[in-house]
Design an enzyme around this catalytic site. Structure first.
Site, mmCIF file in Angstrom:
data_model
loop_
_atom_site.group_PDB
_atom_site.id
_atom_site.type_symbol
_atom_site.label_atom_id
_atom_site.label_comp_id
_atom_site.label_asym_id
_atom_site.label_seq_id
_atom_site.Cartn_x
_atom_site.Cartn_y
_atom_site.Cartn_z
ATOM 1 N N CYS A 103 30.956 42.609 10.945
ATOM 2 C CA CYS A 103 32.234 41.827 10.526
ATOM 3 C C CYS A 103 32.906 42.415 9.440
ATOM 4 C CB CYS A 103 31.409 40.435 10.143
ATOM 5 S SG CYS A 103 30.617 40.636 8.672
ATOM 6 N N ASP B 126 31.679 46.807 2.255
ATOM 7 C CA ASP B 126 30.563 47.020 1.391
ATOM 8 C C ASP B 126 29.842 48.145 1.420
ATOM 9 O OD1 ASP B 126 31.527 45.542 -0.796
ATOM 10 O OD2 ASP B 126 31.068 43.770 0.248
HETATM 11 C C1 PEP Z 1 32.000 43.238 4.325
HETATM 12 O O1 PEP Z 1 31.705 43.766 3.170
HETATM 13 O O2 PEP Z 1 32.027 44.344 5.028
HETATM 14 C C2 PEP Z 1 32.293 41.957 4.460
HETATM 15 C C3 PEP Z 1 32.775 41.566 5.518
HETATM 16 O O3 PEP Z 1 32.241 41.343 3.568
HETATM 17 P P1 PEP Z 1 33.560 41.044 2.468
HETATM 18 O O4 PEP Z 1 34.438 42.005 2.873
HETATM 19 O O5 PEP Z 1 34.203 39.544 2.482
HETATM 20 O O6 PEP Z 1 32.734 41.931 1.204
HETATM 21 MG MG MG Z 2 30.841 42.380 1.804
#
Ligand code: PEP
Ligand code: MG
Length: 582
Positions: A513, A466
């Site tokens: 992450c 994001d």
């Molecule tokens: C991200 O945004 O990098 C993340 C780990 O969350 P998601 O991909 O679930 O939005």
């Molecule tokens: Mg995210």
């Protein structure tokens, strides 16, 4: 048939070889063409046949309803059968074929759209909502017309089943759930981006996949032989025997390389200069903990709890109850045997819509998603917080909050957590009183105002998926802008390196992450920026560990500092390539 090649966006690595299994389009998105005079009655008969088939299908579903199915389910099927029998659906489209010479699909969709717009004008909210039923009935008939199954056949692990490749216009993350217990070897979609949640789920299933392959679902036919090269984003349709042999050889080589990585499982994850690096796993369901343990993860860095809230059609409750959630979180904690489990609170919205909530946001990625949604639904949020806290009595849990940008959002969230704790205390239910609370840093505003977060929270985790989407203003699920999605854009590198540096200086634990953490091409760059904690799909863990084992921070740190002073894309790309040779 002659062989041809299609190109898309590679999202999950490896080679898959198998036969195409086409999934029906989910939306009312069909081919439009005019038919000749002498084809009219055949086209009418085709549509009538499809309607009859759907009648039979609904009857079968009715007959097979389990004894304990909620009463609404039977009523729901009755409503669909009534809609199907109504002349507005069973006869009007036939007239459209006869009078306008539309093909059957086009005639049906024209009538459904006409009815839907009439329903939109109805004042009574209940009746207005029946529009969705009409569209669902329409979709059923369309699926019967195109002859393509919507669901994957159940397979029992026999030889043929492993070589099935799913081809679809699009697959929602919720639909991907059904792939978990079906054997298949790859998937291809017409649309989608590198870091859409569908792609993320494919990576977590560890199967080759290519998305954004324009028109794949119309160009590829049921049963065609296919090769997916998930590393290059290439799909070969009906390959020649020479090409097939080449890919089989490449596939065998990759399998050998993976086996070699398997030897690293028990090795400590330390760089050449002796720095220990924490390797965590991203999971969607408690059962994924087995993969995480098998890969030697130090814990779970991201449990995407929203997957427990998806794919619930047919459940008695629209949302998982407190007990249901508690059992899932407890299961994960117990499975990890004392290693920490970071549970992210519900991150629903954008490309992870809830089954029951119609997506009405004008711009879902910028709308009421994640913590914004939770704070607007305090009762639902409280249920989740209580369930997580209760599970914390069974092992180390960390609570991670997605999409925070404002100080008041953090404060409101903390107040709700305090309230959940107070309730449990009063009810004499055990929980971990010092459970660490952290924030996802995934909105540029958050990355630029870290002191607000550091002051209030115990740890941080950078969501690069994001963070990149919002920094570069490109929708991560839109394949038309997928070429602009660049983790190495200097603005992204600036936010990443400053966030890691500020957190480290403040002594606050920080991890990444997002998908960057599992990308071996980025491992050295992130190490050089000072990152010591990576969270990724278990399937990527050993490859990243391999990079770590061969990295020397004394060399990487100064080299990476130089990269943060670069702006030209070519220079940045070359410098990152160079890091990999150090
Ligand atoms: C991200 O945004 O990098 C993340 C780990 O969350 P998601 O991909 O679930 O939005
Ligand atoms: Mg995210």
């Amino acid at each position: 048939m002659t062989s041809f090649t299609l190109h898309g966006i590679p999202v999950s690595r490896g080679i898959a070889i198998g036969r195409a299994h086409i999934l029906a389009p989910a939306a009312l998105d069909v081919q439009h063409y005019l038919i000749a005079d002498d084809q009219v009655e055949a086209e009418v008969a085709r549509l009538q046949c499809a309607i009859t088939a759907v009648h039979a299908e609904l009857q079968t579903i009715w007959n097979e309803l389990p004894q304990d199915a909620p009463a609404e389910l039977g009523a729901f099927i009755d409503v669909h059968a009534l809609i199907l029998s109504d002349p507005m659906i069973s006869e009007m489209p036939l007239d459209i074929i006869r009078s306008r010479y539309y093909n059957a699909e086009w005639a049906l969709v024209t009538q459904i759209e006409e009815l839907s717009s009439q329903f939109e004008e109805i004042e009574d909210a209940y009746l207005r909502e029946r529009k969705a039923d009409i569209q669902q009935v329409g979709e059923r008939v369309l699926k019967a017309l195109t002859g393509s199954a919507n669901f994957l056949p159940k397979v029992d692990g026999n030889e043929g089943s492993a070589s099935m490749i799913v081809v679809a216009h699009d697959i929602s993350p919720a639909d991907m759930l059904q792939f978990r217990d079906r054997a298949f070897s790859g998937f291809i979609t017409d649309v989608g981006g590198q870091n859409s949640h569908t792609a993320i789920v494919a990576r977590s299933l560890d199967i080759p996949a290519t998305v954004g392959v324009s028109n794949a679902s119309t160009l590829i036919e049921q049963g065609d032989w296919l090769i997916i090269d998930g590393d290059a984003g290439v799909v070969v349709v009906d390959p020649t025997s020479v090409v097939l042999d080449q890919y089989r050889e490449k596939q065998a080589r990759q399998i050998r390389e993976r086996k070699k990585l398997g030897k690293l499982k028990k090795m400590p994850s330390v760089t050449l200069d002796g720095t220990a690096i924490t390797l965590l796993a991203n999971i969607e369901f408690p059962d994924d903990c087995a993969h995480a343990m098998d890969a030697g993860a130090h814990g779970i860095g991201l449990f995407r709890s929203e997957f427990l809230f998806m794919g619930r059609t047919g459940h008695a409750h629209k949302l998982p109850t407190e007990d249901e959630q508690f059992e899932s979180y407890k299961k994960a904690v117990v499975a990890m045997k004392g290693r920490p489990v970071t549970i992210r609170t519900l991150d629903i919205g954008a490309d992870k819509p809830m089954d029951f909530a119609e997506q009405t946001a004008l711009n879902p990625a910028l709308g009421l998603r994640a913590i914004r949604f939770c704070l607007s639904e305090p009762q639902m949020f409280m249920t989740q917080l209580r369930a997580i806290l209760r599970a914390s009595a069974f092992g180390p849990i960390k609570l991670l909050i997605p999409m925070l940008a404002h100080a008041f959002e953090i404060d409101q969230t903390l107040a709700m957590i305090a309230q959940a704790k107070a309730q449990l205390r009063e009810e004499k239910i055990k929980f971990d009183p010092v459970l660490p609370i952290g924030a996802m840093i995934e909105i540029p505003a958050a990355a630029l105002t870290l002191p607000l977060f550091i002051k209030r929270l115990d740890f941080l985790s950078i969501g690069t998926n994001d963070l990149i989407q919002y920094t570069l203003a490109i929708d991560r699920v839109d394949h038309e802008v997928a070429h602009l999605y660049n983790p190495l854009h200097p603005a992204v590198l600036y936010l990443l390196s400053t966030t890691i540096a500020i957190a480290a200086k403040a002594g606050v634990e920080i991890s990444v992450c997002g998908e960057m953490a599992g990308d071996t091409q980025m491992t050295r760059l992130l190490l050089g920026m000072g990152l010591r904690e990576f969270s990724m799909h278990p399937s990527q863990l050993l490859a990243v560990k391999n990079e770590i084992l061969n990295s020397d921070l004394n060399v990487l740190t100064p080299a990476t500092r130089k990269i943060s002073r670069l702006y030209e894309p070519k220079a940045i790309n070359e410098a990152v390539e160079q890091l990999r040779l150090l």
